[in-house]
Design an enzyme around this catalytic site. Structure first.
Site, PDB file in Angstrom:
ATOM      1  N   THR A 144       0.861  -1.181   0.000  1.00 20.14           N
ATOM      2  CA  THR A 144       0.000   0.000   0.000  1.00 20.14           C
ATOM      3  C   THR A 144       0.900   1.235   0.000  1.00 20.14           C
ATOM      4  OG1 THR A 144      -0.174  -0.245   2.402  1.00 20.14           O
ATOM      5  CG2 THR A 144      -2.018  -1.055   1.085  1.00 20.14           C
ATOM      6  N   LEU A 178       7.352   2.843   6.197  1.00 23.25           N
ATOM      7  CA  LEU A 178       8.389   1.881   6.565  1.00 23.25           C
ATOM      8  C   LEU A 178       9.756   2.317   6.053  1.00 23.25           C
ATOM      9  CD1 LEU A 178       5.864   0.207   7.328  1.00 23.25           C
ATOM     10  CD2 LEU A 178       7.194  -1.811   6.748  1.00 23.25           C
ATOM     11  N   VAL A 205       0.936   4.530   1.207  1.00 23.77           N
ATOM     12  CA  VAL A 205       1.332   5.299   2.386  1.00 23.77           C
ATOM     13  C   VAL A 205       2.242   4.468   3.285  1.00 23.77           C
ATOM     14  CG1 VAL A 205       0.509   6.481   4.457  1.00 23.77           C
ATOM     15  CG2 VAL A 205      -0.728   6.747   2.307  1.00 23.77           C
ATOM     16  N   CYS A 206       1.900   3.199   3.478  1.00 25.03           N
ATOM     17  CA  CYS A 206       2.712   2.309   4.319  1.00 25.03           C
ATOM     18  C   CYS A 206       4.128   2.175   3.776  1.00 25.03           C
ATOM     19  CB  CYS A 206       2.081   0.920   4.397  1.00 25.03           C
ATOM     20  SG  CYS A 206       0.421   0.878   5.065  1.00 25.03           S
ATOM     21  N   THR A 207       4.246   2.130   2.464  1.00 22.24           N
ATOM     22  CA  THR A 207       5.569   2.003   1.850  1.00 22.24           C
ATOM     23  C   THR A 207       6.447   3.186   2.231  1.00 22.24           C
ATOM     24  OG1 THR A 207       4.645   0.734   0.006  1.00 22.24           O
ATOM     25  CG2 THR A 207       6.770   1.793  -0.366  1.00 22.24           C
TER      26      THR A 207
END
Length: 213
Positions: free
Chosen positions: A43, A50, A45-47
Site C-alpha cells: 500500500t 516503513l 502510504v505504508c511504503t
C-alpha cells in the site's frame, strides 16, 4: 477486543516476523519499544512510512528504542514488499515486520476498528517503556501517514519526564525549557534543578532541560 490504556502492561505475544519468531516482552528486553501497525502490504502510504522508519533507525537506536511493524499479511508477502520499500524509498528495511494473518495481535491491541474497516488495521502506534507499560497510544486513519519526527519528539519527552520531575510544554523539542511538575514545591526547586528556574505563576515554573550539560 481488548482495551489498552496508558499505564497498562503491554500484552505479550509470540508471532512470526521477517526476522524470525518474536516473543514480544523477551525481544524488548531492557529497551523502549514502538509497535506500529499497517493496514496491508503493498500500500502506498505504508511504503513511505516503513522507508522512513528504516532511515530513522539510528535515531531510535540512540534512544534505546526497538521498532517493530505489523501487517495482517504473511511473511512471504512482507519479504516481497520489503524489496519494493528498499527500491522506492532508497533505504534498507532494518527492523522486523510481524505477520499477523490470524489477526491475533491486531485483536489483542485493538487495532481493527470495524467502523473504519472490518478486516484491516488502523495506523496504531504504541510506545512501551522498559518496564513493559504503555506510555503512548496514537491512532491514525488508514489515509493519513504518520509523522515520525513527532514520534521521536514524544519519545524524548517520555524519557526525560520518566527520570526528572518535569513536564514538557506545548511544541517542546529536545533542548527546550521544561515545566516543573506541581508536586515539587517552589522552595524545593533548587534542590532538583540547580540551573535555576523562572516562576511565571505559582503553578507555572520554567527550568532549563535538566539532562543536558
Amino acid at each position: 477486543m481488548a482495551t489498552i490504556r496508558l499505564g497498562d502492561v503491554a500484552p505479550n505475544f509470540t508471532a512470526k516476523s521477517t526476522e524470525g519468531e518474536i516473543d514480544f516482552h523477551k525481544w524488548l528486553g531492557d529497551s523502549w519499544g514502538v509497535l506500529f501497525s499497517h493496514p496491508a502490504d503493498y500500500t502506498p502510504v505504508c511504503t513511505t512510512e516503513l522507508g522512513t522508519v528504516a532511515k530513522y533507525k539510528a535515531e531510535f537506536d540512540k534512544r534505546n528504542v526497538k521498532v517493530v511493524a505489523l501487517s495482517v499479511d504473511g511473511i512471504e508477502s512482507h519479504n516481497g514488499w520489503i524489496n519494493d520499500i528498499n527500491e522506492t524509498q532508497g533505504t534498507t528495511v532494518n527492523f522486523p515486520i510481524l505477520a499477523d494473518e490470524d489477526r491475533k495481535v491486531s485483536v489483542l491491541y485493538d487495532m481493527i476498528h470495524p467502523n473504519a474497516d472490518s478486516q484491516l488495521t488502523v495506523r496504531s502506534v504504541f510506545v512501551i517503556a522498559p518496564d513493559k507499560t504503555v506510555k503512548l497510544i496514537i491512532t491514525y486513519p488508514a489515509s493519513t501517514g504518520r509523522n515520525f519526527d513527532e514520534l521521536l519528539r514524544v519519545i524524548d519527552s517520555l524519557q526525560l519526564t520518566a527520570y526528572h520531575k518535569v513536564a514538557t510544554p506545548a511544541n517542546w523539542n529536545n533542548g527546550d525549557d521544561c515545566v516543573v511538575v506541581p508536586a515539587v514545591a517552589t522552595e524545593d526547586i533548587p534542590n532538583y534543578f540547580p540551573k535555576g528556574f523562572k516562576e511565571i505563576k505559582p503553578y507555572l515554573r520554567i527550568t532549563p532541560q535538566p539532562n543536558l550539560n
